[in-house]
Design a protein around this motif. Structure first.
Motif, mmCIF file in Angstrom:
data_model
loop_
_atom_site.group_PDB
_atom_site.id
_atom_site.type_symbol
_atom_site.label_atom_id
_atom_site.label_comp_id
_atom_site.label_asym_id
_atom_site.label_seq_id
_atom_site.Cartn_x
_atom_site.Cartn_y
_atom_site.Cartn_z
ATOM 1 N N THR A 4 0.942 -0.897 -0.090
ATOM 2 C CA THR A 4 -0.154 0.069 0.034
ATOM 3 C C THR A 4 0.688 1.287 0.150
ATOM 4 O O THR A 4 1.920 1.141 0.505
ATOM 5 C CB THR A 4 -1.006 0.072 1.319
ATOM 6 N N ASP A 582 -3.411 1.064 -6.205
ATOM 7 C CA ASP A 582 -4.412 0.140 -6.142
ATOM 8 C C ASP A 582 -5.638 0.805 -6.120
ATOM 9 O O ASP A 582 -5.827 1.575 -5.110
ATOM 10 C CB ASP A 582 -4.427 -0.914 -4.992
ATOM 11 N N THR A 584 -8.889 0.321 -5.646
ATOM 12 C CA THR A 584 -9.497 -0.212 -4.553
ATOM 13 C C THR A 584 -9.347 0.381 -3.133
ATOM 14 O O THR A 584 -10.127 0.060 -2.178
ATOM 15 C CB THR A 584 -9.849 -1.774 -4.389
#
Length: 731
Positions: A4, A582, A584
């Protein structure tokens, strides 16, 4: 490569150390700027009076000194007769100089030193000098010296010899020598001398001492003063005088009246214009040698002037002559006189500013007139008009603006007007007022982050510029940049495969502030940002970058309940969430409520003390799925649901302590040096810091500031000794 982006960001920033924008992305949106504000505990929402207002509260752009502003500078009741009778100014004549204004009143002189009005002159005692010694020099005479000394000691609260032994600076009241109504005033820039006319005689102040010229010129009511190089022209109620080389000579004995109302010198044409009460307007071409003669001419109603009682004169940048009469103006265009009627107005004064505007003071407000010939296109047209204009076949497109109690002034009755640089001063029925033409401001800021950790290329930069747009308010443009330096991390396949990443963020934007009635200001900032956490990534590797937008909206209320108490409320960083790798996994930007108060506790001639406090509360909030809520929900839901939870008072306390508390003091001496101290408490971010700062106001145009941090809690103290540097340039 990246699980992340937030993990990398935490590694890069040592989040517990920086303690900013916890739980959100784009840390640069919440990086405070300005060495002045950071020396006061990072306050700025209610101060908001320099270019850094674009970060703290864009509503500050609605008020001076960032915006053009009308202001009552010195209140006085002057409805029937003027309290301020005359004005003289010294404009800034160099980069490091400051402007000054002298105002004549009904009982002496006051001086404005760019920030405050003072009724005294300050003298520093040298060596073994006593109060009586400096008073002797100031008075310029031995006559009445004991009484003068007694008055000065009383003014300085010196009661005995012991008190006097501790005195370093002596304040000598301006009206110690000149107590009468000031009837004429002139500051001579070439010699830096102040000439003062009274109903009795003429005075001069050379910066140290007064001189009374009653013995030389006699007892006359001085009505007008104007300089011609090294010569001084003096208008009185009984003749015109010339002062040159220490000698007085009476002039104009041929004039039908010896009562002089006003004088104006035309430097380009080397002519003196004289308003002669009861006779009109005289023009003098002074003799150039002892064998030459003065050449006089007299204009009266047959020549086109309005009446025989002109009260004020001014020469504009094109050498045209303007005369004020009770009912209007007479204008001499170097070929003929023409009239401008002011129906229903009483004209009191006239003056010309450096841009060529003619300012006309009346009992119905003040008019600003820009003749077409004072503009570049107008000058060209005037040259081309030739005979056509002389015959009156061409109508000129002049500009007229009217200022009154409905759009700037506090009252309609204006007695005197004096431009000073880009500003204009008015003696009105309310006292002394100013139209402050705001400067452009350039602000620069630099700090090296976390000096204890000694991380290369970890620094913070800010630059901003404000642009006043007249009555519309002020625009601003800014850039906020943070370099997170180079970070080395291991690869996913081989732990020995080390990769260096250069990371940074940049925020740029535009701000606007405008003013509303009752001292309310509204401001808006629109920001674009770019965050790059993976510069240097190899081919085929995922890039941790993002781009987005945000905006701030703020209000500022000046003089809340009492004078000089300001209140601010800002909602900053309104905008959508962002993602790095990402789609999402979204991170919110640091939506923040900012509340501020500031109050000027002390405002004296040499001292100013201001206290300010801010409260910053980040209000990001995730829904049940862990996705960030939109700003219109997060801005209130985060407050009601603090991270530490709780109910009732516990929830309120936890929510309050989730924010950052800032408070600071600023002490300014003689508008030259500023000392600052502040305190910051952030429980969530584990910050408990004292801030210290100092500022140097080099001139009206330039200011330097620096600040530092000292950890006063039990935390890691990685910000200890962090230096902040700032500069403010006005032009």
């Amino acid at each position: 490569m990246f699980n992340t982006p937030r993990n990398l960001l935490s590694a890069l920033l040592f989040a517990p150390a920086l303690s900013l924008a916890a739980g959100s992305a784009i840390i640069t949106l919440e990086m405070p700027v300005g060495a002045r504000q950071l020396g006061m505990g990072e306050v700025g929402a209610a101060l908001a009076d320099d270019a850094t207002a674009m970060y703290y509260n864009p509503a500050g752009l609605a008020f001076g000194p960032l915006a053009d502003e009308w202001k009552v500078s010195f209140p006085a009741d002057a409805k029937t007769t003027p309290h301020f009778t005359n004005m003289a100014s010294r404009a800034k004549n160099g980069f490091f100089s400051k402007s000054e204004l002298w105002a004549g009143t009904v009982n002496g002189i006051l001086k404005y030193d760019s920030e405050q009005w003072v009724d005294y002159h300050t003298v520093t005692l040298q060596g073994n000098a006593k109060v009586k010694d400096v008073v002797r020099v100031f008075a310029g005479t031995e006559r009445g010296l004991d009484e003068y000394t007694r008055q000065v000691k009383k003014f300085n609260d010196i009661k005995n010899a012991d008190d006097e032994s501790h005195v370093v600076e002596v304040k000598i009241p301006w009206n110690l020598i000149v107590k009468d109504t000031i009837t004429a005033l002139l500051y001579e820039s070439r010699t830096e001398k102040l000439w003062v006319g009274t109903p009795k005689t003429l005075y001069r102040f050379d910066g140290k001492a007064w001189k009374n010229y009653e013995d030389e010129i006699g007892s006359h009511r001085i009505t007008a003063l104007v300089n011609q190089g090294a010569s001084l022209w003096i208008g009185t109620d009984n003749g015109l005088f010339l002062y040159r080389n220490g000698q007085f000579e009476q002039k104009g004995k041929v004039l039908p009246s010896q009562k002089i109302n006003a004088l104006a010198w035309s430097e380009s044409r080397k002519e003196l214009f004289v308003a002669v009460d009861g006779a009109g307007i005289a023009r003098l071409v002074p003799k150039k040698s002892v064998n030459d003669k003065d050449r006089w001419s007299l204009f009266n109603e047959e020549d086109g002037i309005m009446d025989l009682h002109p009260t004020a004169l001014a020469v504009d940048s094109s050498a045209h002559v303007w005369a004020a009469h009770k009912g209007g103006l007479s204008h001499f265009n170097l070929r003929k006189w023409e009239q401008v009627q002011f129906d229903g107005n009483v004209v009191n004064d006239i003056s010309v500013d450096q841009k060529g505007h003619i300012w006309i003071a009346t009992d119905k407000g003040v008019w600003r007139h820009l003749p077409d010939y004072a503009t570049a296109s107008g000058r060209k047209a005037e040259l081309e008009r030739g005979v056509a204009e002389q015959e009156g076949s061409v109508k000129k497109d002049d500009e007229w603006l009217h200022f009154h109690s409905g759009n700037g002034l506090s009252t309609n009755k204006v007695w005197k007007v004096l431009p000073q640089g880009n500003d204009v001063w008015f003696s009105t029925a309310s006292g002394m007022e100013i139209y402050k033409d705001a400067d452009y401001q350039l602000s620069a800021f630099y700090e090296k982050l976390l000096p204890v950790l000694n991380i290369p290329d970890l620094y913070h930069l800010f630059g901003g510029m404000t642009v006043p747009v007249a009555e519309w308010g002020t625009l601003g443009f800014f850039v906020n940049f943070v370099s997170f330096g180079s970070t080395v991390v291991s690869g996913d396949v081989d732990a020995d495969d080390l990769v260096a990443y250069n990371s940074s963020e940049i925020v740029g934007g535009v701000s606007y502030g405008t003013r509303f009635p009752n001292n309310w200001g509204l401001g808006l900032s629109i920001k674009l940002f770019y965050s790059d956490l993976s510069s240097g990534a190899g081919a085929g590797e995922e890039e941790a970058t993002t781009f987005g937008y945000a905006f701030d909206i703020g209000v500022l209320k000046k003089d809340l309940f009492i004078d000089k108490l300001n209140f601010a409320l800002v909602l900053a960083n309104i905008g959508p969430s962002v993602y790095y790798v990402d789609k999402t996994i979204e991170d919110p930007i640091p939506l923040t409520w900012r509340v501020g108060l500031s109050y000027e506790i002390l405002s004296l001639a040499d001292y100013r003390l201001t206290i300010a406090a801010d409260y910053n509360r980040e209000v990001v909030y995730d829904d049940d799925k862990g996705d960030p809520e939109p700003f219109y929900i997060a801005c209130w839901k985060s407050i009601g649901h603090p991270e530490r939870g709780g109910h009732g008072f516990t929830a309120f306390k936890n929510s309050l302590l989730q924010g950052v508390f800032n408070t600071g003091l600023e002490f300014i001496y003689a508008n030259t040096v500023a000392l600052r101290v502040g305190y910051l408490y952030d429980q969530t971010g584990k910050r408990n810091e004292a801030d210290f700062g100092i500022g140097f106001m080099i001139s009206d145009m330039l200011q330097f500031d620096l600040a530092t941090i000292m950890d006063v809690g039990d935390n890691d103290g990685v910000r200890d000794g962090q230096m902040r540097f700032g500069a403010l340039f006005k032009f």
